[in-house]
Design an enzyme around this catalytic site. Structure first.
Site, PDB file in Angstrom:
ATOM      1  N   LYS A   1       4.004   3.737  -8.637  1.00 20.15           N
ATOM      2  CA  LYS A   1       5.035   3.228  -7.711  1.00 20.15           C
ATOM      3  C   LYS A   1       4.449   2.174  -6.781  1.00 20.15           C
ATOM      4  O   LYS A   1       5.057   1.121  -6.570  1.00 20.15           O
ATOM      5  CB  LYS A   1       5.633   4.404  -6.925  1.00 20.15           C
ATOM      6  CG  LYS A   1       6.716   4.004  -5.941  1.00 20.15           C
ATOM      7  CD  LYS A   1       7.655   5.148  -5.647  1.00 20.15           C
ATOM      8  CE  LYS A   1       7.044   6.233  -4.785  1.00 20.15           C
ATOM      9  NZ  LYS A   1       6.832   5.802  -3.379  1.00 20.15           N
TER      10      LYS A   1
ATOM     11  N   ASP B   1       0.323  11.827  -0.650  1.00 22.26           N
ATOM     12  CA  ASP B   1       1.619  12.173  -1.246  1.00 22.26           C
ATOM     13  C   ASP B   1       1.567  13.469  -2.060  1.00 22.26           C
ATOM     14  O   ASP B   1       2.601  13.935  -2.550  1.00 22.26           O
ATOM     15  CB  ASP B   1       2.108  11.033  -2.148  1.00 22.26           C
ATOM     16  CG  ASP B   1       2.524   9.817  -1.338  1.00 22.26           C
ATOM     17  OD1 ASP B   1       2.928   9.988  -0.172  1.00 22.26           O
ATOM     18  OD2 ASP B   1       2.439   8.684  -1.861  1.00 22.26           O
TER      19      ASP B   1
ATOM     20  N   ARG C   1       9.504  14.203  -3.596  1.00 21.08           N
ATOM     21  CA  ARG C   1       8.325  15.055  -3.825  1.00 21.08           C
ATOM     22  C   ARG C   1       8.560  16.499  -3.381  1.00 21.08           C
ATOM     23  O   ARG C   1       7.951  17.427  -3.911  1.00 21.08           O
ATOM     24  CB  ARG C   1       7.097  14.459  -3.151  1.00 21.08           C
ATOM     25  CG  ARG C   1       6.786  13.054  -3.656  1.00 21.08           C
ATOM     26  CD  ARG C   1       5.377  12.610  -3.390  1.00 21.08           C
ATOM     27  NE  ARG C   1       5.262  11.163  -3.481  1.00 21.08           N
ATOM     28  CZ  ARG C   1       5.215  10.462  -4.617  1.00 21.08           C
ATOM     29  NH1 ARG C   1       5.235  11.090  -5.772  1.00 21.08           N
ATOM     30  NH2 ARG C   1       5.126   9.149  -4.595  1.00 21.08           N
TER      31      ARG C   1
HETATM   32  C1  S3P Z   1       2.125   3.827  -0.053  1.00 18.80           C
HETATM   33  C2  S3P Z   1       1.427   4.281   1.034  1.00 18.80           C
HETATM   34  C3  S3P Z   1       1.576   5.629   1.582  1.00 18.80           C
HETATM   35  C4  S3P Z   1       2.286   6.574   0.620  1.00 18.80           C
HETATM   36  C5  S3P Z   1       3.478   5.925  -0.012  1.00 18.80           C
HETATM   37  C6  S3P Z   1       3.065   4.697  -0.787  1.00 18.80           C
HETATM   38  C7  S3P Z   1       1.918   2.436  -0.515  1.00 18.80           C
HETATM   39  O1  S3P Z   1       2.327   5.555   2.775  1.00 18.80           O
HETATM   40  O2  S3P Z   1       2.660   7.747   1.284  1.00 18.80           O
HETATM   41  O3  S3P Z   1       4.125   6.812  -0.899  1.00 18.80           O
HETATM   42  O4  S3P Z   1       2.328   2.108  -1.631  1.00 18.80           O
HETATM   43  O5  S3P Z   1       1.323   1.655   0.249  1.00 18.80           O
HETATM   44  P1  S3P Z   1       1.631   5.228   4.196  1.00 18.80           P
HETATM   45  O6  S3P Z   1       1.154   3.842   4.175  1.00 18.80           O
HETATM   46  O7  S3P Z   1       2.733   5.423   5.219  1.00 18.80           O
HETATM   47  O8  S3P Z   1       0.539   6.232   4.341  1.00 18.80           O
END
Ligand code: S3P
Length: 450
Positions: free
Chosen positions: A28, A327, A403
């Site tokens: 993702k 996550d 999730r």
């Molecule tokens: C992500 C960073 C994370 C993660 C999210 C995806 C990203 O969030 O929890 O699902 O792709 O940069 P945070 O930057 O808020 O930690």
């Protein structure tokens, strides 16, 4: 309510051994970045293995609204005709990022140094999440933001007409904040510097280098110092998106707790900034083997072979590992319920501001299923009952959080009584093939209204 449509209540019941191959979808984080950086390059970027989850589709639609041409060629193959750094047009509509914090925060960064006004919104989950963590550093470039109280969406950003470069120390461990600042720095003259005390996922840095930006990372006592030279011409790329370790977590954890299971999860990206869950599971005694370890497109990749592990034990998960598995804590808490002893998870304050308050959402459901959970502002502890001893029998709220929904459905595959969620709809944001994939391995999942 599901983010897009009516709620989809679902139930998961104990099943026979899970077996076979789990081909999980593309990453993702990398999928969002492919579309955004493709839109900021000059020419045609091609992408294979793109995650076609709702979050990423919303980002693709947003890039079109900014003037890029985003084409779906079918089978996970996409192309993006980019408009170049600084080439974004002002969208003539509100940008709806749905459920995606990554989508909205990265896009805010990407437009913040262009002289355009953009109004952002999302679903009820996204509209409750904090945006000041992104708009504060973007203000340093000269971008103005007006939103609802508490820095929440809907929110309008007026990009800087004469942006200045920025040096910014990220106050929370967040790849989204780091990435927003770097993307804003692309259209500022001079050097933008981002300092992060704790290493977070580095896909933006890797991909910017791939697109031809001048970017370097130095590891110092203060943490990682990332320096980006502004106003490059980004050259289009071909990106083959690796499969998502955060999605792999679900079949992996299911196989660990369902008796007799033996599952192969191939081609999983094992970037060290993402692979903390697998290290943790092995420390708990998981029978989890990396097969065929290799490098693909600059990222370490392996096939994960995972077998039922009846003798899991609770552990202390090091706080400094949190960013590399942020996550995955919801599904780890499920595995911890089937381990013997306590699993203590400190340093996880960020879990409270994800798609839901993930500590609260999981603790509530786990307790309803007969598991003892203690929690504080930035920690939680699950007391495992051991294999075969977890009662289950709860209906849990998924809080518009994919999730959370998938974690409780995995749990129901090994509890004494089935586990239900009030809404499986959000699963489509990140893992649209979750139901057929898990069903193909032997899981007993059903939609309750059908
Ligand atoms: C992500 C960073 C994370 C993660 C999210 C995806 C990203 O969030 O929890 O699902 O792709 O940069 P945070 O930057 O808020 O930690």
């Amino acid at each position: 309510m599901s983010s897009h449509g009516d709620p989809i209540p679902m139930t998961s019941s104990a099943c026979g051994p899970l077996s076979g191959t789990a081909d999980v979808p593309g990453d993702k984080s990398i999928s969002h970045r492919s579309l955004i950086l493709g839109a900021m390059a000059v020419g045609e970027t091609t992408i294979t293995g793109l995650l076609e989850g709702q979050d990423v589709l919303d980002t693709g639609r947003a890039m079109q609204a900014f003037g890029a041409e985003v084409i779906n060629h079918g089978g996970g193959s996409w192309s993006v005709h980019g408009v170049g750094v600084g080439g974004f047009a002002e969208p003539d509509q509100v940008i709806d990022c749905g459920n995606s914090g990554t989508g909205v925060r990265l896009i805010m960064g990407a437009m913040a140094t262009s002289p355009i006004s953009v109004t952002f919104t999302g679903d009820a989950s996204l509209n409750g999440r904090p945006m000041a963590r992104v708009t504060d550093p973007l203000a340093l470039f000269g971008c103005e933001a007006v939103g609802r109280s508490g820095g929440r969406l809907p929110m309008t950003l007026v990009g800087a007409a004469d942006p200045v470069p920025v040096e910014y120390t990220v106050p929370v461990p967040s790849a989204q904040v780091k990435s927003a600042v770097l993307l804003a720095g692309l259209n500022a003259p001079g050097q933008t510097v981002v300092i992060e005390a704790e290493a977070t996922r580095d896909h933006t840095e890797r991909m910017l280098a791939g697109f031809g930006a001048e970017i370097s990372t130095e590891v110092t006592d203060a943490g990682r110092v990332i320096t980006l030279k502004g106003q490059p011409e980004l050259k289009p790329l071909h990106i083959d998106v690796p499969r998502d370790p955060s999605s792999a977590a679900f079949p992996v954890c299911a196989a660990l707790i369902v008796p007799g299971s033996d599952v192969l999860v191939p081609n999983i990206g094992l970037n060290p900034t993402r692979a903390g869950l697998f290290t943790t599971l092995r420390e708990m005694g998981a029978d989890l083997v990396y097969e065929n370890e290799r490098e693909e497109g600059g990222e370490p990749v392996a096939d994960l072979r995972v077998r039922f592990s009846p003798d899991l034990v609770g552990i202390e998960v090091p706080a400094e590992r949190a960013a590399s598995m942020i996550d995955e804590y919801p599904v780890l808490s499920v595995v911890a319920s089937f381990a013997k002893g306590q699993t203590h998870m400190p340093g996880v304050k960020e879990l409270r501001v994800k798609e839901s308050d993930r500590i609260d959402a999981m603790a509530t459901g786990l307790r309803a299923a007969g598991v003892t959970v203690e929690d504080g502002p930035d920690w939680w502890t699950v007391t495992g009952l051991g294999h075969g001893n977890v009662p289950g029998g709860a209906t849990c709220a998924s809080h518009l959080d994919h999730r959370i929904a998938m974690s409780f459905l995995v749990m129901g595959m090994a509890t004494q009584k089935p586990m239900s969620v009030d809404d499986g709809g959000p699963i489509a944001t990140s893992f649209p093939i979750f139901e057929p994939l898990m069903g193909g391995l032997g899981a007993q999942l059903r939609r309750n209204n059908r």
